[in-house]
Design an enzyme around this catalytic site. Structure first.
Site, PDB file in Angstrom:
ATOM      1  CE1 TYR A  57      38.710  42.564  39.066  1.00  0.00           C
ATOM      2  CE2 TYR A  57      37.438  41.257  37.505  1.00  0.00           C
ATOM      3  CZ  TYR A  57      38.586  41.949  37.830  1.00  0.00           C
ATOM      4  OH  TYR A  57      39.616  42.032  36.926  1.00  0.00           O
ATOM      5  CG  HIS A 103      44.619  43.638  36.512  1.00  0.00           C
ATOM      6  ND1 HIS A 103      43.876  43.259  37.597  1.00  0.00           N
ATOM      7  CD2 HIS A 103      43.783  43.523  35.450  1.00  0.00           C
ATOM      8  CE1 HIS A 103      42.646  42.933  37.217  1.00  0.00           C
ATOM      9  NE2 HIS A 103      42.568  43.092  35.915  1.00  0.00           N
ATOM     10  CE  LYS A 137      45.147  38.061  38.604  1.00  0.00           C
ATOM     11  NZ  LYS A 137      44.978  39.475  38.209  1.00  0.00           N
ATOM     12  CB  THR A 166      41.143  40.771  41.596  1.00  0.00           C
ATOM     13  OG1 THR A 166      41.333  39.574  40.824  1.00  0.00           O
ATOM     14  CG2 THR A 166      41.886  41.906  40.912  1.00  0.00           C
ATOM     15  CB  SER A 169      37.408  35.951  35.012  1.00  0.00           C
ATOM     16  OG  SER A 169      37.004  37.286  35.212  1.00  0.00           O
TER      17      SER A 169
END
Length: 348
Positions: free
Chosen positions: A130, A243, A219, A156, A106
């Site tokens: 992100y 999520h 995603k 994402t 992440s």
């Protein structure tokens, strides 16, 4: 206590993690309807097992974008692993490599991409991105991930703003002072929702493609319309995801959305799924409905909370054994024999 199934790890983590950390990992948005539906939806899918098939030799290997993994379960991107175990994402990377599967690291890791890479050299890793309003940060992270040998870029798409997670608000959740979002240090004060770039659109896929040679996986797709746009924008993969029920409450369970997405994509890109996987039989149901692989989020955290790298390996091993057994009992000796003929939805 013998750890027999994933709910044993969940119970351990709930008992031993600080309440504020447990609440953060467990949180869903609003009433948590979608979070809970992710799990309940599997119970409405029943097997149509076939008998007297030779399942004396089982092959549960599969490939992600051409790279072989030992079985079709990877580790989904989740943030703040040091809240569960001191070594954080380094332990996650080592466990994934030991089990020969994919770990999606992440943006909100508590270890740097370099630390994650060094902890498990040669492991299959993708990087989840992100995009914040400071686009230079994203550019730097993407190029760093590629240079460090990450093999995929996971964008994402479902967080223009952070969902409302009531327990986190009640608890005033924030990272302890000794923990940092290592990949974003010095970039900005990261935990303000407004730092996320809410202006992100499909056109930004072209911008991302200009930064990297890595395959791009989107995603957060839940509809055929967005699946078709993903194919149109030449991404290499789709992760059907809500999520973990942490964003829009009232959306579909991912296993229900999977059918629509797979039908739309028609094999043009690989389709994966996360959300609600708690047993090896859940993995089999997801593959029967067209997923190439599934990714686990919260169960990976529970494994870390139990015994770090060793605990996460235990979680993966249990899923692997359960998946192999479910396949055999359903009459499938290899992944290629799994298909929609294997399942039916219960009639209401």
């Amino acid at each position: 206590m013998a750890m027999v199934c994933l709910s044993d790890f969940e119970a351990y983590a709930k008992k031993h993690l600080p309440k504020i950390a447990w609440d953060f990992f467990a949180a869903g948005a609003d009433d948590c309807s979608t979070r809970d539906e992710n799990i309940l939806a599997y119970k409405r899918i029943h097997f149509r097992p076939r008998m007297l098939r030779d399942v004396s030799m089982m092959d549960i290997r599969t490939k992600l974008l051409g790279t072989e993994i030992s079985f079709p379960v990877g580790i989904a991107p989740t943030g703040f692993h040091q809240l569960a175990w001191p070594d954080g994402e380094k332990s996650t990377a080592r466990a994934a490599k030991a089990m020969n599967t994919c770990y999606i690291a992440s943006t909100y890791s508590t270890c740097t991409l370099e630390e994650i890479s060094t902890a498990a050299p040669g492991g299959l890793r993708w990087f989840q991105l992100y995009i914040h309003r400071n686009r230079e940060v994203a550019q730097h992270l993407v190029q760093q991930a590629e240079a460090l040998g990450f093999q995929g870029l996971v964008l994402t798409a479902d967080v223009p703003y952070t969902g409302k997670r009531r327990d986190d608000i009640r608890n005033g959740f924030r990272l302890p002072p000794h923990m940092k979002l290592k990949n974003l240090e010095g970039a900005f004060e990261v935990c303000k929702t407004s730092c996320l770039d809410a202006s992100l659109t499909w056109n930004d896929i072209y911008w991302l493609r200009s930064l990297t040679h890595l395959p791009i996986i989107i995603k957060g797709i839940l509809t055929r319309e967005d699946a078709e746009l993903a194919v149109k924008h030449a991404v290499q993969g789709i992760i059907v995801s809500n999520h973990g029920g942490r964003q829009l409450d009232g959306g579909p369970a991912t296993i229900d959305a999977l059918v629509e997405v797979v039908k739309s994509v028609q094999g043009r890109v690989e389709v994966y799924l996360d959300g609600g996987i708690r047993k090896g039989s859940d993995v089999l149901k997801a593959l029967a409905l067209g997923a190439k692989c599934v990714f686990i989020g919260r169960p990976a955290i529970w494994g870390l909370a139990y015994k770090g790298e060793e605990g996460l390996q235990d979680v993966l091993r249990i899923l692997q054994d359960e998946f192999r057994l479910s396949m055999a009992l359903a009459g499938c000796a290899s992944i290629s024999e799994i298909g929609p003929h294997l399942v039916q939805f219960s009639k209401l």
